[in-house]
Design a protein around this motif. Structure first.
Motif: not given
Length: 528
Positions: A257, A307-308, A310-312, A314, A319, A376, A379, A383
């Motif tokens: 973030k 996707q996880a 990418s969301n939390f 990167e 990956r 992370k 999260q 998920t």
């Protein structure tokens, strides 16, 4: 003396806690060749946590190693990448006896910061002390059978069995026997003495650790920096603020973030490199519904790991599709494309069908997912839980403090956990990312899956000096584990640092966390 097949229970705390930041640890100091200017300046580096101790025989955490690795050095170190290169040694070791004997020739001139020369006795002592004292580091060196002197400057290491990753073990830090033996407590926290380019000055736990340039450093280059001050700043936004205000010259571990904020600062830049880490979702393969491979496959259908991440994660991480960091996979020529195609994408209908048809899953199943105190990984757990709920079952995510987590995740009891998220850091060899997870020796210590599908192959690879044989064994074993879904690999964190524009030559490193004085860089502050 700990048997070579026994892993001390406490080693789990070492490597897993390293996974907090994704930073590896190893010996670090100046290599020969870089021209120095000794331009001065003291660098202030904001760490994630405070160092705890500085004696490499016993230290077990990344913040401590970041300080100690500037003070101590080994026979070998790492180059800009993950290859082992000579440091106090003259050249690569001579390997004999089918990989059971390594003969290392030492350079003339290495000395400790108290003026004493680095001797054979110091080297022998440094490699034997962790095992004799039964420290948490014993498993890294207890394959050594004996250490003897050959001629004036050659050291012979005889191993109990051919140990493929031994070159990494030879990066172990060397300490002065007489100084450490005189007062181990003082050596650890008040007066550590090494042969590296920086001397230890002072430490106030939770506040500051200071080191200064050793102007009489035996090697090259002598650092440009006059010193480094390490200060713990645990809260990420506070670390960023310290960079913005100039209170810190460098901050470590930039969260996802805050990445863009650091990048967009007009007077700062980012140095980052993929680390020697591995973060993953693991299953209890011993007891409970997840002991069934079909149930584990259903969980893989409950969410999309791409996707996880990418969301939390990167851009602070990347990956990862196997236990091996990509740098290792590429160096060993592993089948990355094949491994990348093994995970399923999200397909709730398929997940529900498998779970409904499974005799292992009760109708009222409430999947128990435990996670350590890390956003992370929490999260990721959430998920997975949400996907299980979409498939018509319940799931609970428990965020535990480290003590409770480390006690619970290795119990094998499904009432404690069905799944867990965790991280690991290690040396750049496949052994470091397989042996501690997928062997019977690791069950209940560093491994809470109790998965036995590849135990034989991993132990065979560990006890071989034949690189092609090791590659074949690791390739086949990891492919089977991925298809059996004992772990679902998730991501690898970058060793990332935000720094002011006037910081030059400070580089992130995949194994050493960062470097400031080597044959290819020499950090300084100010215009060049």
């Amino acid at each position: 003396m700990i048997d070579h097949d026994t892993i001390p229970d406490a080693i789990k705390r070492r490597r897993l806690l390293q996974g907090l930041g994704g930073a590896g640890i190893a010996a670090l100091a100046g290599c020969s060749g870089s021209q120095q200017t000794n331009s001065g300046g003291t660098l202030t580096l904001a760490q994630v946590k405070s160092p705890l101790e500085f004696d490499p025989i016993v230290l077990n955490d990344v913040p401590s190693s970041q300080v100690a690795s500037q003070v101590f050095e080994g026979l070998y170190t790492y180059n800009k990448g993950i290859d082992v290169v000579p440091q106090m040694a003259t050249s690569e070791p001579e390997v004999k006896n089918n990989g059971k004997t390594y003969i290392v020739e030492m350079k003339k001139g290495p000395k400790f910061q108290n003026g004493d020369p680095v001797t054979f006795e110091d080297i022998k002592y440094s490699f034997e002390a962790p095992v004799k004292e039964e420290t948490e580091n014993a498993a890294e060196l207890n394959m050594i059978k004996s250490i003897s002197k050959v001629g004036k400057r050659k050291i012979k290491f005889d191993l109990k069995y051919p140990y493929g990753p031994f070159m990494n073990a030879l990066t172990w830090s060397i300490v002065p026997k007489s100084v450490r033996e005189k007062d181990k407590g003082k050596f650890n926290k008040k007066n550590p003495v090494g042969s590296g380019p920086f001397k230890f000055d002072s430490w106030q736990e939770g506040n500051m650790a200071k080191i200064s340039r050793w102007d009489d450093y035996w090697g090259e280059p002598v650092p440009n920096l006059a010193g480094i001050e390490f200060k713990p700043v645990e809260e990420p936004t506070t670390r960023l603020t310290s960079l913005q205000t100039g209170e810190s010259d460098v901050i470590e571990e930039i969260p996802p973030k805050l990445w863009q904020q650091v990048k967009s600062m007009g007077d700062a830049k980012i140095a980052s490199v993929d680390g020697m880490g591995y973060f993953y979702l693991a299953f209890n393969c011993k007891n409970g519904p997840t002991a069934d491979p079909k149930v584990r496959e259903a969980i893989d259908y409950c969410f999309d790991m791409d996707q996880a991440v990418s969301n939390f994660v990167e851009p602070s991480g990347v990956r990862q599709y196997s236990p091996l960091p990509e740098l290792i996979s590429k160096k060993w020529g592993m089948p990355l494309k094949e491994w990348k195609n093994i995970p399923h994408g999200k397909n709730i209908d398929r997940a529900k069908t498998i779970l409904d048809e499974s005799d292992s899953v009760p109708d009222n199943w409430n999947a128990n997912i435990i996670v350590p105190p890390d956003d992370k990984r929490e999260q990721l757990g959430v998920t997975v839980a949400n996907g299980i709920k979409e498939a018509g079952y319940n799931a609970n995510v428990q965020r535990l403090d480290w003590g409770a987590f480390l006690d619970k995740y290795v119990s094998g009891n499904p009432n404690d956990y069905n799944m867990y998220t965790l991280g690991w850091s290690g040396t750049p060899d496949p052994d470091a990312f397989t042996y501690y997870f997928f062997t019977k020796e690791a069950h209940g210590t560093t491994d809470g899956t109790y998965y036995n599908g590849i135990n034989k192959q991993i132990n065979q690879a560990r006890r071989s000096a034949d690189r092609q044989k090791r590659k074949r064994l690791y390739k086949n074993a990891i492919t089977k584990m991925l298809n059996d879904r004992a772990h679902l690999p998730a991501y690898n964190l970058k060793n990332s640092f935000g720094m002011k524009n006037d910081v030059n030559g400070f580089e992130a490193h995949p194994v050493l966390s960062f470097v400031v004085a080597t044959n290819y860089t020499n950090a300084s502050i100010g215009s060049q």
